[in-house]
Design an enzyme around this catalytic site. Structure first.
Site, mmCIF file in Angstrom:
data_model
loop_
_atom_site.group_PDB
_atom_site.id
_atom_site.type_symbol
_atom_site.label_atom_id
_atom_site.label_comp_id
_atom_site.label_asym_id
_atom_site.label_seq_id
_atom_site.Cartn_x
_atom_site.Cartn_y
_atom_site.Cartn_z
ATOM 1 N N ASN A 135 2.994 -3.523 2.712
ATOM 2 C CA ASN A 135 3.517 -2.375 1.946
ATOM 3 C C ASN A 135 4.111 -1.275 2.832
ATOM 4 O O ASN A 135 5.084 -0.639 2.461
ATOM 5 C CB ASN A 135 2.477 -1.834 0.967
ATOM 6 C CG ASN A 135 1.227 -1.330 1.629
ATOM 7 O OD1 ASN A 135 0.839 -1.815 2.695
ATOM 8 N ND2 ASN A 135 0.590 -0.362 1.020
ATOM 9 N N GLY A 163 -5.476 -4.512 4.498
ATOM 10 C CA GLY A 163 -5.037 -5.385 3.409
ATOM 11 C C GLY A 163 -6.049 -5.373 2.288
ATOM 12 O O GLY A 163 -6.805 -4.409 2.140
ATOM 13 N N GLU A 171 -9.410 -1.783 6.664
ATOM 14 C CA GLU A 171 -8.705 -0.740 5.912
ATOM 15 C C GLU A 171 -8.251 -1.378 4.609
ATOM 16 O O GLU A 171 -7.241 -2.073 4.575
ATOM 17 C CB GLU A 171 -7.501 -0.231 6.721
ATOM 18 C CG GLU A 171 -7.853 0.414 8.053
ATOM 19 C CD GLU A 171 -8.413 1.819 7.911
ATOM 20 O OE1 GLU A 171 -8.173 2.454 6.857
ATOM 21 O OE2 GLU A 171 -9.102 2.278 8.830
ATOM 22 N N CYS A 184 -1.432 2.209 -0.561
ATOM 23 C CA CYS A 184 -2.883 2.011 -0.735
ATOM 24 C C CYS A 184 -3.559 3.250 -1.302
ATOM 25 O O CYS A 184 -4.543 3.140 -2.030
ATOM 26 C CB CYS A 184 -3.513 1.619 0.593
ATOM 27 S SG CYS A 184 -3.197 2.800 1.905
ATOM 28 N N GLU A 232 -6.853 -3.229 -8.671
ATOM 29 C CA GLU A 232 -5.924 -2.245 -8.121
ATOM 30 C C GLU A 232 -4.523 -2.586 -8.627
ATOM 31 O O GLU A 232 -4.097 -3.737 -8.546
ATOM 32 C CB GLU A 232 -5.968 -2.326 -6.589
ATOM 33 C CG GLU A 232 -5.070 -1.354 -5.884
ATOM 34 C CD GLU A 232 -5.105 -1.534 -4.359
ATOM 35 O OE1 GLU A 232 -5.828 -2.419 -3.864
ATOM 36 O OE2 GLU A 232 -4.400 -0.779 -3.670
HETATM 37 P P1 NAD Z 1 -0.882 -9.261 2.847
HETATM 38 O O1 NAD Z 1 -0.836 -10.276 1.753
HETATM 39 O O2 NAD Z 1 0.346 -8.984 3.626
HETATM 40 O O3 NAD Z 1 -2.049 -9.712 3.820
HETATM 41 C C1 NAD Z 1 -2.320 -9.029 5.031
HETATM 42 C C2 NAD Z 1 -2.514 -10.029 6.138
HETATM 43 O O4 NAD Z 1 -3.591 -10.899 5.834
HETATM 44 C C3 NAD Z 1 -1.293 -10.905 6.416
HETATM 45 O O5 NAD Z 1 -0.990 -10.818 7.781
HETATM 46 C C4 NAD Z 1 -1.729 -12.286 6.002
HETATM 47 O O6 NAD Z 1 -1.211 -13.278 6.873
HETATM 48 C C5 NAD Z 1 -3.233 -12.249 6.111
HETATM 49 N N1 NAD Z 1 -3.891 -13.130 5.108
HETATM 50 C C6 NAD Z 1 -3.599 -13.203 3.788
HETATM 51 N N2 NAD Z 1 -4.416 -14.115 3.202
HETATM 52 C C7 NAD Z 1 -5.221 -14.601 4.171
HETATM 53 C C8 NAD Z 1 -6.280 -15.565 4.201
HETATM 54 N N3 NAD Z 1 -6.675 -16.212 3.104
HETATM 55 N N4 NAD Z 1 -6.878 -15.818 5.383
HETATM 56 C C9 NAD Z 1 -6.496 -15.183 6.497
HETATM 57 N N5 NAD Z 1 -5.506 -14.257 6.529
HETATM 58 C C10 NAD Z 1 -4.881 -13.984 5.407
HETATM 59 O O7 NAD Z 1 -1.351 -7.844 2.296
HETATM 60 P P2 NAD Z 1 -2.188 -7.448 1.015
HETATM 61 O O8 NAD Z 1 -3.618 -7.786 1.234
HETATM 62 O O9 NAD Z 1 -1.539 -7.901 -0.233
HETATM 63 O O10 NAD Z 1 -2.032 -5.857 1.102
HETATM 64 C C11 NAD Z 1 -2.227 -5.053 0.008
HETATM 65 C C12 NAD Z 1 -3.635 -4.488 0.018
HETATM 66 O O11 NAD Z 1 -3.817 -3.735 1.196
HETATM 67 C C13 NAD Z 1 -3.906 -3.532 -1.113
HETATM 68 O O12 NAD Z 1 -5.191 -3.757 -1.611
HETATM 69 C C14 NAD Z 1 -3.838 -2.166 -0.449
HETATM 70 O O13 NAD Z 1 -4.569 -1.170 -1.095
HETATM 71 C C15 NAD Z 1 -4.374 -2.480 0.901
HETATM 72 N N6 NAD Z 1 -3.910 -1.523 1.877
HETATM 73 C C16 NAD Z 1 -4.812 -0.708 2.491
HETATM 74 C C17 NAD Z 1 -4.372 0.236 3.397
HETATM 75 C C18 NAD Z 1 -5.311 1.162 4.111
HETATM 76 O O14 NAD Z 1 -4.870 1.801 5.048
HETATM 77 N N7 NAD Z 1 -6.570 1.244 3.735
HETATM 78 C C19 NAD Z 1 -3.022 0.331 3.681
HETATM 79 C C20 NAD Z 1 -2.140 -0.524 3.048
HETATM 80 C C21 NAD Z 1 -2.590 -1.445 2.154
#
Ligand code: NAD
Length: 462
Positions: free
Chosen positions: A119, A192, A214, A248, A340
């Site tokens: 994001n 994530g 995070e 997020c 979310e």
């Molecule tokens: P994403 O799908 O891009 O995943 C993040 C990373 O995790 C990627 O590099 C991916 O390769 C890896 N990944 C995905 N599935 C995996 C698995 N099964 N096994 C191992 N690695 C795996 O990102 P996302 O999770 O969709 O991001 C969105 C989420 O992140 C939301 O919940 C958002 O609130 C949160 N977020 C938190 C912050 C913060 O600073 N706290 C910031 C941004 C986003």
């Protein structure tokens, strides 16, 4: 699995060797890498901006303010403070341990893994790298495959700027991340969702590797009846619809004292018109949903919820466009309120009182952020004192994360550990206690046998 992706083994080997060879041990070398990272962001701004536009339809202003410029600020802060952060801190010594000197030495952890989401695909990859380098670590960066243009630019251009023995970029999807997580790192910094957060923590546990998680969650905005509704609406709209709701810490939903729901909805409508015009689809300042999968998830949520679309609701799959949308009459146990949202849909839910709003929030997992809009300090204090969240901004949204002296992170379901500024430096350092003693004097009283007068004296001293 370990034999797959031989390039990953090679990349890991380079940064591990880099750490062992001390490529970023000297403060001067860390500063050089940080300056080079800065140069990358400045000189490659155009490439980065077009990648962010291609992934998320981000305007160049948004790309700069929330990704490129944000990271430059973290670098400048680190460059200004690194000498102070890394300086050993003297501490007091109790009388019975004198003569001597005690200090805390900030030691790098080693080789760390930084896994970023899509994001804010640049900021969330590089902002943790800044303290990791400042603290003297080497790093593997894993950009998100869901923002492929940004991942490709970083993979192609960052190596022109940074020492390959200090930083390596590993692109790819779940198999590559899984492969990386098999390895022993000295810290894993993951941003994530919570489901993958659990995968990361389980894998790290195998090596007793510490993690920073995070994560996200449903961050509420509470609007009290006495709030300045026009300002509250503008600030909620700003925080919700930046990056098309894919932030997020965006307000996930609004709890409003029921007597003012109608004027709040009107004010939200005005704010959307003011920001994005009558047709947000043609506004340069309004982004797009990152992928078809997320577009379908969001429109599916809208269809599945029996609520009333009070504002917006229009969508266009070919553009992955979903208008700024406000929903009322929401089922609080329904689909919109059980996960979310992470998109431009804003449920607005009336509550009879601030106490009811607090109870609503406390009934659910701890959110990453909480916002309260009121003119009364008593309401602010009550909400802050009786709820738990990663962070709070009063009478605005998102902004607590821009204060470098405030640790940014979650609590409970929204994550563990905080960073930004010196807090990030602490994440990537081991605060090592060191006690210095001289060999003289070396009085026999300290050693056995402990009997009679000697024991009595020592008991007194201790
Ligand atoms: P994403 O799908 O891009 O995943 C993040 C990373 O995790 C990627 O590099 C991916 O390769 C890896 N990944 C995905 N599935 C995996 C698995 N099964 N096994 C191992 N690695 C795996 O990102 P996302 O999770 O969709 O991001 C969105 C989420 O992140 C939301 O919940 C958002 O609130 C949160 N977020 C938190 C912050 C913060 O600073 N706290 C910031 C941004 C986003």
């Amino acid at each position: 699995m370990s034999s797959e992706f031989p390039h990953i083994a090679e990349q890991l080997d380079r940064v591990r060797r880099g750490y062992a060879d001390g490529v970023v041990r000297a403060i001067g070398d860390r500063e050089t890498q940080l300056r080079q990272l800065r140069r990358f962001l400045v000189e490659r701004e155009d490439d980065l901006t077009s990648a962010l536009h291609s992934d998320l339809g981000k305007s160049s202003f948004e790309a700069y303010s929330t990704e490129i410029g944000f990271t430059i600020k973290e670098i400048d802060l680190a460059l200004g403070e690194i000498r102070r952060w890394t300086k050993p801190r003297k501490t007091k010594l109790p009388f019975h341990l004198k003569p001597g000197a005690a200090e805390i030495v900030q030691e790098p952890l080693g080789t760390v893994l930084i896994i970023a989401p899509w994001n804010y695909p640049l900021q969330l990859l590089l902002a943790p790298l800044v303290p990791a380098l400042a603290a003297g670590n080497t790093a593997i960066l894993k950009p998100s495959e869901i923002a492929p243009a940004t991942a490709a630019v970083v993979e192609r251009l960052l190596p022109d700027y940074l020492d390959g023995r200090a930083v390596q970029v590993v692109t790819g999807g779940v198999p590559e991340t899984t492969r990386l997580l098999e390895e022993r790192f000295d810290h894993v910094f993951y941003t994530g969702n919570g489901t993958v957060g659990r995968v990361v923590m389980r894998a790290a546990a195998e090596h007793l590797t510490p993690v920073t998680l995070e994560l996200g969650g449903k961050s509420p905005a509470i609007v009290a009846a006495d709030a300045r509704l026009d300002v509250a609406a503008r600030r909620i709209a700003w925080g919700k619809w930046v990056n098309a709701g894919q932030t997020c810490v965006a307000p996930d939903y609004v709890l409003v004292e029921e007597s003012v729901i109608s004027p709040l909805l009107t004010a939200l409508g005005h704010a959307i018109d003011e920001f994005y015009g009558e047709d947000p689809m043609s506004s340069d300042d309004y982004g797009r949903i990152v992928s078809d999968r997320h577009f379908d998830r969001l429109t599916g949520l809208l269809d599945a919820d029996g609520g009333t679309v009070a504002i917006g609701g229009r969508s266009d799959r070919s553009e992955r466009y979903l208008a700024p949308t406000v929903v009322t009459d929401v089922d609080t146990d329904g689909p919109l309120m059980s996960e979310e949202i992470f998109g431009p849909i804003l449920p607005v839910i009336p509550v009879p009182s601030i106490d009811a709003a607090i109870e609503f929030v406390n009934f659910r997992p701890k959110p990453l952020a909480l916002y309260v809009f009121t003119e009364r300090d008593a309401v602010t204090e009550k909400v802050i004192g009786h709820t738990s969240s990663g962070g709070v901004t009063v009478n605005h949204t998102l902004l607590h994360l821009a204060v470098a002296d405030l640790p940014f992170g979650g609590v409970g379901e929204s994550g563990m550990g905080g960073y930004h500024g010196e807090h990030g430096f602490d994440v990537f350092s081991h605060a090592k206690p060191v006690l210095h003693r001289r060999t003289r004097p070396d009085p026999g009283i300290a050693y056995p046998p402990y009997g009679g007068l000697k024991a009595k004296l020592l008991r007194k001293l201790l």
